[in-house]
Design an enzyme around this catalytic site. Structure first.
Site, PDB file in Angstrom:
ATOM      1  N   ASP A 159       0.845  -1.185   0.000  1.00  0.00           N
ATOM      2  CA  ASP A 159       0.000   0.000   0.000  1.00  0.00           C
ATOM      3  C   ASP A 159       0.883   1.239   0.000  1.00  0.00           C
ATOM      4  OD1 ASP A 159      -2.180  -1.710   0.309  1.00  0.00           O
ATOM      5  OD2 ASP A 159      -2.163  -1.519   2.495  1.00  0.00           O
ATOM      6  N   ASP A 161       1.267   4.300   2.172  1.00  0.00           N
ATOM      7  CA  ASP A 161       0.864   4.747   3.514  1.00  0.00           C
ATOM      8  C   ASP A 161       0.991   6.255   3.621  1.00  0.00           C
ATOM      9  OD1 ASP A 161       0.393   2.136   4.679  1.00  0.00           O
ATOM     10  OD2 ASP A 161       2.558   1.840   4.556  1.00  0.00           O
TER      11      ASP A 161
END
Length: 235
Positions: A159, A161
């Site tokens: 991901d 972040d």
């Protein structure tokens, strides 16, 4: 994972302004420790001591974690070894006096070029959307580790972040709406932070979907607690 657009790690004297050593240490801040610090002053599990020494010799930053309360002269820090395999996170306790440099989590715009080529267009659109509302995006996690180590850290399922400091309820909800609109490729994760602490933005979206009476897991710089969403938004 597609090749990243980076070649070299960021130097510790990058564009971020330094923060005074006596300043408050916030979660996700970065700090640097001199490699010459006596090993006895740095508390780390014995198997990780060589890795810590190598990390410091390469002038890589450590990440500030949640601190004990009341605050003392020893700080809870950590770093994650580079690589695309299972994460190896190392916790370090160091005296505040050993810190030579301290900065906030880096702006996403500063490390954008260290992200994969396939992410660049999406990151540019995300930065433009938040700039239009006057909100700065900061980053933490694997992208920051990749930027400062110069080694591959992002995996196929990684991901992006994000850390977003919001001034009030209106900016928080506007930021949440932008995150939801840009949440796909790459998948966005991270936290929205108000004075009362930080919450995972995806949890906030889920709780708000169930009504204003729900509760959130709120992470301050020293504690974790449950808080009503209305009370958190009012901080």
């Amino acid at each position: 994972m597609a090749d990243a657009a980076w070649q070299h790690p960021l130097p510790p004297w990058s564009t971020m302004p330094d923060v005074h050593r006596g300043a408050r240490m916030r979660r996700h801040d970065l700090v640097w420790i001199e490699a010459s610090t006596p090993p006895a002053q740095l508390q780390v599990a014995a198997p990780w001591r060589p890795a810590l020494q190598a990390w410091l010799l390469q002038r890589r930053p450590l990440v500030v974690g949640r601190q004990p309360e009341p605050a003392g002269e020893r700080l809870r820090l950590g770093f994650t070894l580079p690589g695309r395999g299972p994460r190896s996170r190392v916790e370090v306790h160091a005296p505040r006096a050993a810190i030579t440099r301290h900065t906030p989590a880096p702006p996403l715009s500063d490390i954008q070029t260290h992200a994969p080529v396939a992410w660049q267009a999406a990151i540019a659109a995300l930065l433009a959307a938040f700039a239009a509302q006057g909100t700065q995006l900061r980053a933490y996690g694997s992208l920051v580790n990749q930027a400062y180590s110069g080694e591959a850290c992002l995996r196929e399922d990684s991901d992006l972040d994000l850390l977003i400091d919001c001034r009030d309820r209106a900016e928080t909800l506007a930021s949440l709406a932008l995150l939801q609109a840009h949440a796909a490729a790459p998948r966005l994760d991270g936290e929205l932070r108000l004075a009362g602490g930080a919450v995972a933005w995806r949890e906030l979206a889920r709780v708000l979907g169930g009504g204003p009476q729900g509760e959130l897991l709120v992470r301050s710089d020293t504690a974790v607690q449950r808080m009503g969403v209305a009370a958190w938004l009012a901080t």
